[in-house]
Design an enzyme around this catalytic site. Structure first.
Site, PDB file in Angstrom:
ATOM      1  N   ASP A  91      49.065  46.230   9.170  1.00 18.72           N
ATOM      2  CA  ASP A  91      49.401  47.373  10.030  1.00 18.72           C
ATOM      3  C   ASP A  91      48.223  47.730  10.936  1.00 18.72           C
ATOM      4  O   ASP A  91      48.368  47.885  12.152  1.00 18.72           O
ATOM      5  CB  ASP A  91      49.772  48.584   9.181  1.00 18.72           C
ATOM      6  CG  ASP A  91      51.037  48.395   8.376  1.00 18.72           C
ATOM      7  OD1 ASP A  91      52.106  48.838   8.832  1.00 18.72           O
ATOM      8  OD2 ASP A  91      50.958  47.806   7.281  1.00 18.72           O
ATOM      9  N   ILE A 176      53.860  47.647  12.404  1.00 15.23           N
ATOM     10  CA  ILE A 176      54.844  46.960  11.560  1.00 15.23           C
ATOM     11  C   ILE A 176      55.916  47.978  11.207  1.00 15.23           C
ATOM     12  O   ILE A 176      55.677  48.902  10.434  1.00 15.23           O
ATOM     13  CB  ILE A 176      54.231  46.387  10.273  1.00 15.23           C
ATOM     14  CG1 ILE A 176      53.174  45.331  10.593  1.00 15.23           C
ATOM     15  CG2 ILE A 176      55.327  45.775   9.393  1.00 15.23           C
ATOM     16  CD1 ILE A 176      52.550  44.697   9.356  1.00 15.23           C
ATOM     17  N   THR A 179      57.211  48.177   6.777  1.00 10.53           N
ATOM     18  CA  THR A 179      56.123  47.633   5.955  1.00 10.53           C
ATOM     19  C   THR A 179      56.615  47.265   4.561  1.00 10.53           C
ATOM     20  O   THR A 179      56.143  46.299   3.960  1.00 10.53           O
ATOM     21  CB  THR A 179      54.961  48.643   5.858  1.00 10.53           C
ATOM     22  OG1 THR A 179      54.469  48.906   7.175  1.00 10.53           O
ATOM     23  CG2 THR A 179      53.819  48.099   5.023  1.00 10.53           C
ATOM     24  N   SER A 321      63.656  50.953  11.318  1.00 16.32           N
ATOM     25  CA  SER A 321      64.722  51.137  12.296  1.00 16.32           C
ATOM     26  C   SER A 321      64.799  50.005  13.309  1.00 16.32           C
ATOM     27  O   SER A 321      65.887  49.624  13.743  1.00 16.32           O
ATOM     28  CB  SER A 321      64.522  52.469  13.040  1.00 16.32           C
ATOM     29  OG  SER A 321      64.649  53.569  12.175  1.00 16.32           O
ATOM     30  N   ASP A 350      59.391  54.307  16.354  1.00 18.44           N
ATOM     31  CA  ASP A 350      60.457  53.716  15.539  1.00 18.44           C
ATOM     32  C   ASP A 350      61.694  53.385  16.361  1.00 18.44           C
ATOM     33  O   ASP A 350      62.628  52.754  15.844  1.00 18.44           O
ATOM     34  CB  ASP A 350      60.857  54.671  14.410  1.00 18.44           C
ATOM     35  CG  ASP A 350      59.801  54.776  13.337  1.00 18.44           C
ATOM     36  OD1 ASP A 350      59.117  53.766  13.077  1.00 18.44           O
ATOM     37  OD2 ASP A 350      59.639  55.867  12.758  1.00 18.44           O
TER      38      ASP A 350
END
Length: 409
Positions: A91, A176, A179, A321, A350
């Protein structure tokens, strides 16, 4: 229901994710091949920005695979944030890589992203992140230091608009998205999502999904052959530019000892379903079908072979999402519904990249009242969106019907 896509359940998506155990990426030499976009430069106002975004997202996907190959040898590389969501070296590494490379090419465009370096500093994770970033960066600059990497992360994590400048143009990044899927294994989806916002409008986006694969034998669309070229054991990258459509190709990883076979871009489109009971739905892994207004009209099943009257097919849940946007934009799913919750803030990263990919593929994205998602509603940091009721993502044919059904709530 399992929070992740398992191999048996994933067949409902008409996709396959056979387990593979490749040699660690650190022991192999990979290059990321630059390629032209699938439309002429004259047609795309932000051609240069999109071309750069594709390159950096492909490198970010390689970073994810590289970190994943050694992740579980280092327990300290997985930590939990204050909101009980996991975060890893990957990340932070993706955010640093994107910040550094785009900052070098477009220094006047700020980055809005999810992470900041506080977790790295308190958990002694800076060195693994630096190594991951340098290993995945372009050949232009391998001299970045730990201070450079931490500063780059914070450029995305801090408030780029704190001093009243509020630039009209900025990048939005989810390093990411999913995750938990990244941690789950090779059969679970996760997405690196990057979008460019100009005057409140999403102008372009790139989504990289390293684990994406498809079995096209039963794909219920008339243009099956068009998607054959994105079959790959190394995933796909999906791009969209305003007015130029949504396109996908294989992630351009190749071993230097192999013969280069250029990836071919393929235009993506949403599916054609126009009847709600025939459509394929996906919802957040944190929500249930019974919590949605449509449950008053339809029950849900995950068994594609036994969808009965007054039932809809609910695809197995997967993390994040953006992968659901990717499924709608590629015709894998018909509808994605997210319900707003008071205790959970909906973040722009997102959704931004997914929104334009669905729009340019022929679909629609609105809130539950049919209003467009306002990415500039958060005047302070451009991080939060405020959709009324939640977010509805569809193939377009079903949108008005779904909006009417959510109004029952």
């Amino acid at each position: 229901m399992d929070l992740f896509l398992s191999a048996p359940n994933f067949s409902t998506l008409r996709c396959t994710h056979p387990y593979r155990s490749p040699a660690p990426l650190r022991s192999r030499i990979f290059t990321v091949r630059s390629s032209s976009l699938p439309f002429p430069i004259q047609k795309a106002k932000y051609y240069r920005e999109l071309q750069a975004a594709v390159g950096v997202v492909e490198r970010a996907c390689r970073l994810c695979l590289d970190v994943k190959s050694s992740l579980f040898s280092y327990d300290e590389r997985i930590i939990e944030k204050n909101d009980q969501t996991p975060v890893t070296v990957a990340d932070f590494g993706v955010q640093a890589l994107v910040s550094l490379e785009l900052g070098k090419l477009f220094p006047s465009i700020p980055l809005v992203a999810e992470e900041d370096s506080a977790f790295l500093r308190t958990n002694n994770l800076a060195d693994p992140v630096v190594n991951a970033v340098i290993g995945s960066s372009s050949s232009v600059d391998k001299s970045w230091t730990k201070a450079d990497v931490l500063e780059a992360i914070d450029r995305g994590g801090e408030d780029a608009f704190a001093f009243g400048t509020r630039p009209a143009t900025y990048w939005v990044l989810d390093p990411i998205d999913g995750t938990r899927g990244f941690l789950k294994g090779t059969e679970a989806l996760y997405v690196v999502g990057l979008a460019l916002i100009v005057d409140g409008e999403i102008e372009l986006a790139v989504m990289g999904c390293p684990n994406w694969q498809e079995d096209l034998a039963n794909r219920p669309t008339p243009d099956v052959q068009e998607f054959e070229n994105i079959l790959s054991e190394s995933g796909i990258v999906m791009v969209a530019h305003r007015g130029c459509g949504t396109w996908a190709k294989r992630l351009s990883f190749e071993q230097q000892t192999t013969i280069s076979v250029p990836s071919r871009w393929t235009r993506c489109s949403v599916d054609y379903y126009s009847l709600v009971h025939e459509a394929r739905f996906c919802i957040p892994e944190s929500q249930t079908w019974d919590s949605l207004p449509l449950s008053a009209l339809f029950s849900a099943t995950t068994d594609a072979d036994s969808v009965g009257d007054n039932q809809i097919l609910l695809l197995p849940k997967c993390c994040g999402s953006l992968c659901k946007y990717l499924m709608v934009a590629s015709g894998r799913a018909s509808v994605f519904i997210l319900r707003s919750r008071v205790q959970k803030t909906i973040k722009a990263w997102d959704h931004a990249a997914g929104i334009i990919c669905v729009h340019e593929a022929g679909g629609q994205v609105t809130d539950w009242k049919g209003n467009q998602i306002d990415l500039s509603a958060d005047q302070t940091g451009r991080r939060i969106i405020f959709p009324s009721g939640g977010v509805v993502v569809t193939n377009g044919n079903l949108h008005n019907q779904i909006i009417e059904m959510t109004s029952f709530d």
